[in-house]
Design an enzyme around this catalytic site. Sequence first.
Site, PDB file in Angstrom:
ATOM      1  N   GLU A  57      15.882   0.468  -5.693  1.00  0.00           N
ATOM      2  CA  GLU A  57      15.448   0.287  -7.072  1.00  0.00           C
ATOM      3  C   GLU A  57      14.990   1.629  -7.658  1.00  0.00           C
ATOM      4  O   GLU A  57      14.297   2.411  -7.001  1.00  0.00           O
ATOM      5  CB  GLU A  57      14.289  -0.705  -7.080  1.00  0.00           C
ATOM      6  N   LYS A 124      16.741  -5.940 -14.374  1.00  0.00           N
ATOM      7  CA  LYS A 124      15.769  -6.754 -13.643  1.00  0.00           C
ATOM      8  C   LYS A 124      15.159  -7.818 -14.555  1.00  0.00           C
ATOM      9  O   LYS A 124      14.693  -7.521 -15.657  1.00  0.00           O
ATOM     10  CB  LYS A 124      14.683  -5.818 -13.088  1.00  0.00           C
ATOM     11  N   CYS A 160      14.552  -6.484  -6.580  1.00  0.00           N
ATOM     12  CA  CYS A 160      13.191  -6.582  -6.039  1.00  0.00           C
ATOM     13  C   CYS A 160      12.459  -7.859  -6.448  1.00  0.00           C
ATOM     14  O   CYS A 160      12.665  -8.906  -5.853  1.00  0.00           O
ATOM     15  CB  CYS A 160      12.392  -5.334  -6.419  1.00  0.00           C
ATOM     16  N   SER A 186       9.744  -1.953  -2.482  1.00  0.00           N
ATOM     17  CA  SER A 186       8.681  -2.893  -2.119  1.00  0.00           C
ATOM     18  C   SER A 186       7.702  -2.209  -1.167  1.00  0.00           C
ATOM     19  O   SER A 186       8.053  -1.927  -0.015  1.00  0.00           O
ATOM     20  CB  SER A 186       9.288  -4.130  -1.448  1.00  0.00           C
ATOM     21  N   LYS A 192       3.257  -8.124   4.956  1.00  0.00           N
ATOM     22  CA  LYS A 192       4.316  -8.066   3.950  1.00  0.00           C
ATOM     23  C   LYS A 192       5.660  -8.492   4.534  1.00  0.00           C
ATOM     24  O   LYS A 192       6.465  -9.127   3.842  1.00  0.00           O
ATOM     25  CB  LYS A 192       4.400  -6.649   3.384  1.00  0.00           C
ATOM     26  N   GLY A 299     -13.189  17.874   8.464  1.00  0.00           N
ATOM     27  CA  GLY A 299     -14.415  17.983   9.228  1.00  0.00           C
ATOM     28  C   GLY A 299     -14.375  17.040  10.423  1.00  0.00           C
ATOM     29  O   GLY A 299     -14.175  15.836  10.259  1.00  0.00           O
ATOM     30  N   GLY A 302     -17.069  14.246  15.842  1.00  0.00           N
ATOM     31  CA  GLY A 302     -17.315  13.539  17.091  1.00  0.00           C
ATOM     32  C   GLY A 302     -17.457  12.044  16.891  1.00  0.00           C
ATOM     33  O   GLY A 302     -17.713  11.308  17.841  1.00  0.00           O
ATOM     34  N   SER A 306     -13.466  10.484  11.738  1.00  0.00           N
ATOM     35  CA  SER A 306     -12.787  11.786  11.747  1.00  0.00           C
ATOM     36  C   SER A 306     -11.829  11.889  12.932  1.00  0.00           C
ATOM     37  O   SER A 306     -10.799  12.563  12.843  1.00  0.00           O
ATOM     38  CB  SER A 306     -13.801  12.932  11.766  1.00  0.00           C
ATOM     39  N   THR A 404     -12.455  11.739   5.379  1.00  0.00           N
ATOM     40  CA  THR A 404     -12.359  10.878   6.559  1.00  0.00           C
ATOM     41  C   THR A 404     -13.064   9.530   6.398  1.00  0.00           C
ATOM     42  O   THR A 404     -13.230   8.804   7.374  1.00  0.00           O
ATOM     43  CB  THR A 404     -12.951  11.607   7.790  1.00  0.00           C
ATOM     44  N   LYS A 519     -18.640   5.605  -7.713  1.00  0.00           N
ATOM     45  CA  LYS A 519     -18.257   6.512  -6.624  1.00  0.00           C
ATOM     46  C   LYS A 519     -16.757   6.387  -6.324  1.00  0.00           C
ATOM     47  O   LYS A 519     -16.058   7.383  -6.146  1.00  0.00           O
ATOM     48  CB  LYS A 519     -19.051   6.192  -5.351  1.00  0.00           C
TER      49      LYS A 519
END
Length: 548
Positions: A57, A124, A160, A186, A192, A299, A302, A306, A404, A519
């Site tokens: 598509e 379509k 689609c 898609s 899915k 970054g 540990g 991350s 991360t 945020k």
Amino acid sequence: MEPDPLSQHSGSLMRRLNIVVVQRDFPVGDVAGNAERVISALGEAAALEPDLVVFPELTLTGYPPEDLLYRRGFLRRCDQALVEVVDAVRGTDALIGHPLARDGRLYNAVSWAREGRVIGRYAKQALPNYAVFDEKRYFEPGREALTVEVGGVRVGVLICEDIWEELPALRAAEDGCELIVVPNASPYHLDKRARREAALTERANDSGKPIIYGNLVGGQDELVFDGRSFAAEPGGRLIGPTPAYADGLFAFEYSREGVRALNWEPDGPENPLAVIYQTLVRGTRDYVLKNGFEKVLLGLSGGIDSALTLAVAVDALGAEHVKAVMLPSRHTSDLSLELARAQARLLDVEVETISIEPTYRAFLKSLGLGGQDPGVSGENLQARCRGAALMARSNASGAMVLTTGNKSELAVGYCTLYGDMCGGYAPIKDCVKTRVYQLAEYRNTLSPAIPAGVIERPPTAELAPNQVDQDSLPPYDVLDEILARYVERDESVEDIVAAGFDPDTVHRVARLVQLNEYKRRQSAPGIRITPRAFGRDRRYPISNRWLP
């Protein structure tokens, strides 16, 4: 919209039809490059002796082109590219996706090309306008079926979303087709594959016609297209799918006895974690490379988030294109540093250590906050020192910063603007914390990548003495289930409480989700793996007085 006049092959009826699906990446906006990709694929397909080559598509624009479709110069270039690729269609038929402007309206269309000319067009009919899709913003729906005879077989066309509704397939059957082919773009999300297979089976049963479904592959911002082309026959028989994220040309043979795979082996049962991990890798690779970067940095703390991000980055780009930066503070434990170094050695990644302690002390002093940690403001200040260091390294090296953070943290605001949220891309943005652990364990089944100590230790941001995440958050297994219900399934607070969750916890989580929309609006784009990610498919107002 009326189809263009059709021509038909002469001669005896062909008993078998070879249909080649081009399952490849066609980058958004690269019209000239996509035209070259079409012509190249036609050349490669010749070895398979196709009767029809099916491209995805909106092949020429890439999917989704979004507001590029408002630019007249862009549409003109698409028209020019279509002329170029149609002229290259020789010795086979081809279905090519593109935008089509007619009488002041724009359609999501395919052109059926044969021997250097267009013999039919289809627009379509079902335009998706939910979740990540916004096609009614740009396109008008088509209303006419298209059936073309090739080699004595009458082939119908859908695009689609048409397979998710009943009427387009019925129109194709009523138009006299014997087989239906479906070009697609898609994107992947959890489950899915099962949903596609169910939809295609239903359409095959409704129409009484076998259907061949060809899908795009590749990453586009937060969407990742997984390929997995397949066929469905009336009665429920499925052929395929092709392997997830496999770039290639996949041939299906149609005869009146059924459909079969010619040059490939159908994929077996799905391992959900394997496909999610492949999605993260492909999405990260394509985003970084398509935006002109060759390397990334992140970054490395540990901790589990991350650690998983580093493994994804290495698998996506190669260890030589990834750099890890450890950014210890007064609260960073020796164990964190040891685990981070151990993972860098496992993955053969260059690692640098930059203590943020001198910067943090200087900030405390210059801001008049004293030498002690001033609560939450001090925690955020540490995160912002780390963000500044990573962005400085990015500017100096030309490497993109990968952030991360995970979905659980982003949902409730357990992250710092201009701190740990700094970065150009967020590979695990749509992975809740419990899934991060599952993916880490899965990745270690492929080869050693994440030290066991990272997986086993309690999660901690290490921004205060002896801090662990559960000091301020519900246990992640509880939090993640509430988030799945509230964010992904839009369940009400009352329904979640009725399901057995603590009322105070549910109310608190819901309130945090609502309050932290600001945020999320400022967060880096990241890979969508669920039906409802924090991104283009979840749009809540920031200024919002409704609270659950």
